[in-house]
Design an enzyme around this catalytic site. Structure first.
Site, PDB file in Angstrom:
ATOM      1  N   ASP A  53       0.882  -1.166   0.000  1.00 47.22           N
ATOM      2  CA  ASP A  53       0.000   0.000   0.000  1.00 47.22           C
ATOM      3  C   ASP A  53       0.924   1.222   0.000  1.00 47.22           C
ATOM      4  OD1 ASP A  53      -3.139   0.687   1.198  1.00 47.22           O
ATOM      5  OD2 ASP A  53      -1.618   2.259   1.180  1.00 47.22           O
ATOM      6  N   SER A  55       0.792   3.964   1.214  1.00 44.31           N
ATOM      7  CA  SER A  55       0.934   4.681   2.489  1.00 44.31           C
ATOM      8  C   SER A  55       2.258   4.310   3.154  1.00 44.31           C
ATOM      9  CB  SER A  55      -0.200   4.319   3.451  1.00 44.31           C
ATOM     10  OG  SER A  55      -1.426   4.434   2.803  1.00 44.31           O
ATOM     11  N   THR A  85      -2.338   5.191  -5.320  1.00 47.11           N
ATOM     12  CA  THR A  85      -2.680   6.587  -5.601  1.00 47.11           C
ATOM     13  C   THR A  85      -2.406   7.508  -4.402  1.00 47.11           C
ATOM     14  OG1 THR A  85      -4.974   6.234  -4.930  1.00 47.11           O
ATOM     15  CG2 THR A  85      -4.470   6.000  -7.279  1.00 47.11           C
TER      16      THR A  85
END
Ligand code: ASP
EC number: 3.5.1.1
Length: 331
Positions: A53, A55, A85
């Site tokens: 991910d 993040s 994204t």
């Protein structure tokens, strides 16, 4: 046929649903099986840098991606990077600064729905990103929902819609419809040179979003930390509280006196910071703050990380370079 290298990093693009939550899956190995048509556009090879991910992305991933590009620079005509994204604009900005002398396209893309799902936007985004990477575009771009943006000008603006990104203060580099429109006039005017990868970043930066009734004490306590550069995301054209009991100006003054950089960006999406427009901005300017002008907060943060990485503790040099565009991130 042109040769394109896919450098996978993760994101929704290659995720699968696990107990109702999206998580990285082993599926990435099969991307090319799901979108075999990209092989009609170019000869494709792929490399997996990570499958996370976004993040969880950090400086170490930016360096790995840049290293893969550098090691394969001569063999490929363009590079496509599937990426989550959420932090795509940070990675795109970092790469735009790191890849000095870039003369080939480096295009990040991703999706709002995984490639394995029906109604996925991953397929379109990947096919178009690969096709655009066969053009001569000397930029680090983000392709999403039919538009190619300059990565370091882009912001994630939509969590739900397929138009996740926009580049509010800079026109797109290309658009895809029935045909492909390339807006060459918007490209960086670069001296074609040798690729030189710059890999030093400082992580001693901090970003504060200003809000009504923010306690100055909280900011002052940050000065006890080893922070080299602050970005204050202020209101409108760069305004922040300047009245007795509420003023953040003493923080800026102390920070600057201690040799730290304080840069002011805006919470507004369109338009640019102008610290001379209101007294609330002018006082910050007079206290020694820098204006991010039309740079996004994300670009300003990565720029401080990059400049402190390059110039170490030489704050004077960092301040001098802050207003100069490195890769078209500021007008
Ligand atoms: N959380 C995901 C990521 O950034 C979101 C996405 O890819 O759209 O990795």
């Amino acid at each position: 046929m042109k040769r394109i290298l896919l450098i996978h990093t993760g994101g929704t693009f290659g995720m699968a649903l696990k107990d109702g939550t999206l998580a990285p899956s082993a599926f990435v190995q099969k991307i090319l099986e799901f979108v075999p048509e990209v092989k009609r556009i170019a000869e494709i090879e792929s490399h997996i840098v990570a499958n996370i991910d976004s993040s969880n992305i950090g400086i170490e991933h930016w360096i790995k991606i840049a290293d893969v590009i550098s090691a394969n620079y001569e063999r490929f005509d363009g590079f496509v990077i599937p990426h989550g994204t959420d932090t795509m604009v940070y990675t795109a900005t970092a790469l735009s600064f790191m890849l000095d002398g870039l003369s080939k396209p480096v295009i990040l893309t991703g999706s709002q729905r995984p490639l394995s799902e029906i109604r996925t936007d991953a397929r379109n985004n990947l096919i178009n990103a690969v096709e655009l990477a066969t053009f001569s575009i000397p930029e680090v771009g983000i392709f999403f929902n039919n538009k190619l943006f300059r990565g370091n000008r882009t912001k994630k603006l939509n969590i739900w819609g397929f138009d996740a990104f926009d580049s509010p203060n800079y026109p797109p580099l290309a658009e895809v419809g029935v045909g492909i429109e390339i807006y060459k006039e918007n490209f960086l005017k670069r001296e074609g040179g040798k690729l030189n990868v710059l890999k030093n970043f400082s992580d001693k930066v901090f970003c504060v979003k200003i809000f009504p009734s923010l306690k100055i004490d909280y900011l002052i306590s940050l000065l006890n930390l080893d922070v080299q550069g602050f970005v204050l995301e202020a209101f409108g054209s760069g305004n922040l509280p300047n009245i007795e009991g509420r003023s953040l100006i003493p923080f800026i003054k102390s920070a600057v006196e201690m040799g730290r950089v304080v840069a002011i960006s805006t919470q507004a999406v369109y338009g640019k910071v102008d610290l001379t427009l209101y007294q609330c901005g002018k006082d910050a300017l007079d206290a020694g703050a820098l204006s991010c002008k039309d740079m996004t907060t994300e670009a300003a943060l990565v720029k401080l990380m990059f400049l402190f990485g390059k110039y170490g503790d030489d704050t004077k040099k960092v301040v001098e370079e802050f207003y100069k565009p490195i890769a078209g991130e500021i007008s």
